[in-house]
Design an enzyme around this catalytic site. Structure first.
Site, PDB file in Angstrom:
ATOM      1  N   GLY A 114      -3.285  -3.032  -0.382  1.00  0.00           N
ATOM      2  CA  GLY A 114      -4.629  -3.125   0.179  1.00  0.00           C
ATOM      3  C   GLY A 114      -4.657  -2.778   1.658  1.00  0.00           C
ATOM      4  O   GLY A 114      -3.683  -2.283   2.219  1.00  0.00           O
ATOM      5  N   PHE A 115      -5.820  -3.103   2.243  1.00  0.00           N
ATOM      6  CA  PHE A 115      -6.050  -2.741   3.640  1.00  0.00           C
ATOM      7  C   PHE A 115      -5.453  -3.832   4.527  1.00  0.00           C
ATOM      8  O   PHE A 115      -6.173  -4.596   5.141  1.00  0.00           O
ATOM      9  CB  PHE A 115      -7.563  -2.647   3.872  1.00  0.00           C
ATOM     10  N   HIS A 116      -4.126  -3.926   4.608  1.00  0.00           N
ATOM     11  CA  HIS A 116      -3.537  -4.981   5.436  1.00  0.00           C
ATOM     12  C   HIS A 116      -3.325  -4.479   6.862  1.00  0.00           C
ATOM     13  O   HIS A 116      -3.824  -3.433   7.250  1.00  0.00           O
ATOM     14  CB  HIS A 116      -2.265  -5.555   4.795  1.00  0.00           C
ATOM     15  N   MET A 117      -2.627  -5.273   7.658  1.00  0.00           N
ATOM     16  CA  MET A 117      -2.618  -5.043   9.107  1.00  0.00           C
ATOM     17  C   MET A 117      -2.143  -3.649   9.520  1.00  0.00           C
ATOM     18  O   MET A 117      -2.762  -3.009  10.350  1.00  0.00           O
ATOM     19  CB  MET A 117      -1.751  -6.099   9.788  1.00  0.00           C
ATOM     20  N   ALA A 176      -4.583  -0.883   8.550  1.00  0.00           N
ATOM     21  CA  ALA A 176      -5.845  -1.104   9.263  1.00  0.00           C
ATOM     22  C   ALA A 176      -5.724  -0.699  10.731  1.00  0.00           C
ATOM     23  O   ALA A 176      -6.646  -0.093  11.289  1.00  0.00           O
ATOM     24  CB  ALA A 176      -6.272  -2.569   9.148  1.00  0.00           C
TER      25      ALA A 176
END
Lengths: 87, 570
Positions: free
Chosen positions: A13-16, A19
């Site tokens: 997913g859109f993790h750190m 992102a």
């Protein structure tokens, strides 16, 4: 206004990490960029807001920009998301 | 004069003056502001101060601990730099909210949103955003934590818990002792203190309250005592002891560069335990003849996602290159449900130490194990890497691991990738089952390494962290000693190298027993290499055997300890 829809391919997913790379990509353009995910509009320059949205692998997001280089911005960012954003 | 007691976590005598380092309390009174522009300026100054301070901490951390640890801190800078989040905070200030409240509300909102995502990785970041909030609040309230890099020489640090950021700030020579309110022998604080060779006494109740700034104390990290305002005779005795230890350190220098031999010339190997590739440097500097235990968990714990084959390969290769051809025994992933690694998919277990962990997990998750074993094989082209399998309980586990390794070797043969075709594969012996089956296991292992910490725990069926049953946790227990003797004998009869990588390998009281049993390799903390070499050198095989015969006739741990202690004092 120019916009395009893309599917997130990052397995976690859109993790750190993705992102922060996404935000850096957005920063290359002058047009403000927004993401629409699950019906919510998220500022494209905000790492925190993107992470808080909990966007997962396989989720569709709409990337939209409004301004001078809106088309170039959206095309580049969509290509970047499709590339897996360094993951 | 008063003496406080705690856990003797890092040996040595430290004489100095107390400095209590407490996490500042970040309480404040909410206000309504009228000069919102001035408040915004105050807000931005605090963020600038926080960023500068955190960056300096990250730089120190990168230098003194490692780049991975520093990434946690630079991540905090990235978070607070978010323009949208700062904008939301400014909006609140524009409406008359004070900077402290604006910061807290928005950070708390984000933390709550992170937690609501249900995604493990993002949920963990909620802790980070709370850290950021605390850091900026400390700036706003002018309560920045004490800068340990500025403390004077002869400081005894007294703190609730020694954090990695504190450790990063300690300059060699300034801090002579550490006293904490929490932690045990194997805690983060203890490991860091030993690595820095600073005497430390941990788990001293109410230390931060009981000890006042500036008071003179004697920290005896070997005994686990802190003497407050020592009488002149106590002080001079401590000084003498400190000098004696320094002289002993000096004396040990004559063992630098020597082979490790018993008094009658039997050669054994003396290796060091490490947790990160960089630690291999210290091990070599301390004259270790190889690495007897390289724990690979750090790679997985420090990461937010499964480390790739290339990342793991680089780490193992780095350690192998530092060892310059000396043996390096790398233990494959030793982890289970007691460790919180979100991406590994461990489920909560009622009894994780008896559960789905270590080789059990790895054999069930070939996708995970394949990455590590392939990385190890590739790195074996760069040094004498040996693969050690943790928590083995049956022969089939070893055969299954060997089958996997053969399969990956075949893959590399096809791909034309280099690796060591004769790589040694061994078992860590740390369960009673493995100790009992050592003769059979020896047929499918190239070496054994006895993990005395877990072998003691599993043999005595007791959790060393549980105060009520800790009295049972003792390697002096005859059951544990018999088990160890059985393993060494079985390994030696099969002609494979038997080593030991638990704390007991460096215990001078027990070393004569290991010599008598025929232990071939000792793996100890880097700081204990020379002392262990000296201790092994004191015993001839015959003397040790005669002594061990007496010891092995005893029936209680207490009797064993008494007898060993007597010899030491002779």
């Amino acid at each position: 206004m120019y916009s395009k829809t893309v599917t997130l391919v990052n397995p976690q997913g859109f993790h750190m990490r993705p992102a922060s790379l996404f935000v850096a990509e957005v920063g290359k353009f002058s047009a403000p960029v927004k993401i629409v995910a699950k019906g919510n509009e998220i500022p494209g320059n905000s790492l925190m807001a993107i992470m808080a949205a909990g966007i997962k692998c396989g989720d569709e997001i709409e990337v939209k920009a409004e301004g001078e280089d809106e088309q170039a911005a959206v095309e580049a960012i969509v290509a970047f998301v499709e590339s897996g954003m360094g993951d | 004069m008063e003496t406080l007691e705690g856990i003797n976590a890092s040996a040595g005598i430290g004489i100095g003056h107390v400095l209590v380092v407490e996490e500042p309390t970040l309480e404040y009174e909410s206000r309504t502001v009228s000069d919102t522009e001035a408040e915004k300026q105050r807000f931005h100054a605090a963020i600038d101060g926080y960023v500068a301070y955190t960056q300096a901490q990250a730089d120190q951390m990168a230098e003194q601990v490692g780049p991975k640890e520093a990434e946690i801190l630079t991540g905090h800078i990235v978070m607070i730099a978010d323009p949208y989040m700062q904008g939301e905070m400014e909006k609140l200030i524009d409406g008359g909210t004070c900077a402290e409240d604006a910061l807290s509300q928005i950070c708390d909102n984000f933390a709550a949103m992170f937690e609501a995502t249900g995604d493990e990785l993002t949920m963990q970041r909620a802790t980070d955003i709370r850290d950021v909030k605390g850091g900026v609040l400390a700036e706003l309230l002018n309560k920045r934590p004490v800068d340990i890099s500025l403390v004077p020489q002869g400081t005894v640090l007294v703190t609730h818990d020694l954090t990695p950021s504190m450790t990063a700030s300690i300059r060699p020579g300034t801090v002579v002792g550490i006293v904490t309110e929490t932690g045990g022998m194997t805690s983060h604080s203890a490991i860091l203190a030993r690595a820095m060779e600073i005497p430390a006494v941990l788990s001293v109740e109410n230390a931060c309250k009981a000890l006042a700034d500036g008071v003179q104390v004697v920290v005896d990290g070997g005994r686990g005592t802190v003497t407050v305002e020592p009488d002149p005779d106590v002080l001079s005795a401590a000084q003498k002891e400190s000098d004696r230890l320094a002289a002993r350190q000096e004396e040990l220098k004559r063992f630098v560069g020597c082979r490790t031999v018993t008094a009658d010339g039997t050669r054994v190997e003396l290796f060091a335990n490490i947790g990160k590739p960089e630690d291999a440097t210290q091990a070599m500097e301390r004259d270790a003849e190889g690495v007897g235990l390289f724990r690979t968990e750090f790679l997985f714990m420090d990461s937010t996602s499964m480390p790739s084959e290339d990342e793991q390969f680089e780490a193992y290769k780095k350690a192998a290159l530092i060892c310059k051809g000396k043996p390096i025994i790398i233990r494959t992933l030793d982890i289970g449900g007691d460790k919180d690694i979100p991406y590994m998919g461990f489920e909560h277990e009622d009894n994780p130490f008896m559960g789905f962990r270590a080789v059990r997990y790895c054999l069930a998750r070939e996708d995970v194990y394949r990455i590590q074993l392939r990385a190890l094989l590739r790195a074996s082209a760069f040094g004498d890497i040996r693969i050690m399998v943790p928590l083995v309980t049956c022969v089939d586990e070893m055969t299954a691991v060997r089958d996997l390794i053969s399969r990956y070797m075949a893959e590399f043969d096809n791909e034309g990738v280099a690796y060591n075709k004769d790589i040694q594969i061994g078992a860590m012996i740390e369960t009673p089952a493995a100790a009992l089956m050592a003769d059979e296991l020896a047929k499918v292992c190239d070496f054994f390494s006895i993990g005395t910490n877990d072998l003691t725990g599993y043999t005595m069926a007791c959790d060393r962290g549980n105060d009520r049953v800790r009295y049972l946790y003792s390697t002096y227990n005859p059951a544990v000693l018999r088990s160890i003797r059985n393993v060494i004998t079985a390994g030696n009869e099969a002609g494979i190298l038997v080593g030991m990588c638990g704390e007991a390998a460096a215990n001078p009281l027990l070393i004569p027993l290991w010599v008598a049993f025929g232990l071939g390799e000792y793996s100890v903390n880097a700081a204990s290499v020379l002392a262990t070499r000296a201790a092994i050198n004191r015993w001839s095989l015959d003397e040790a055997k005669a002594f061990a015969e007496r010891i092995m006739e005893l029936s209680t741990a207490a009797a064993v300890y008494e007898e060993l202690k007597k010899i030491e004092e002779e």
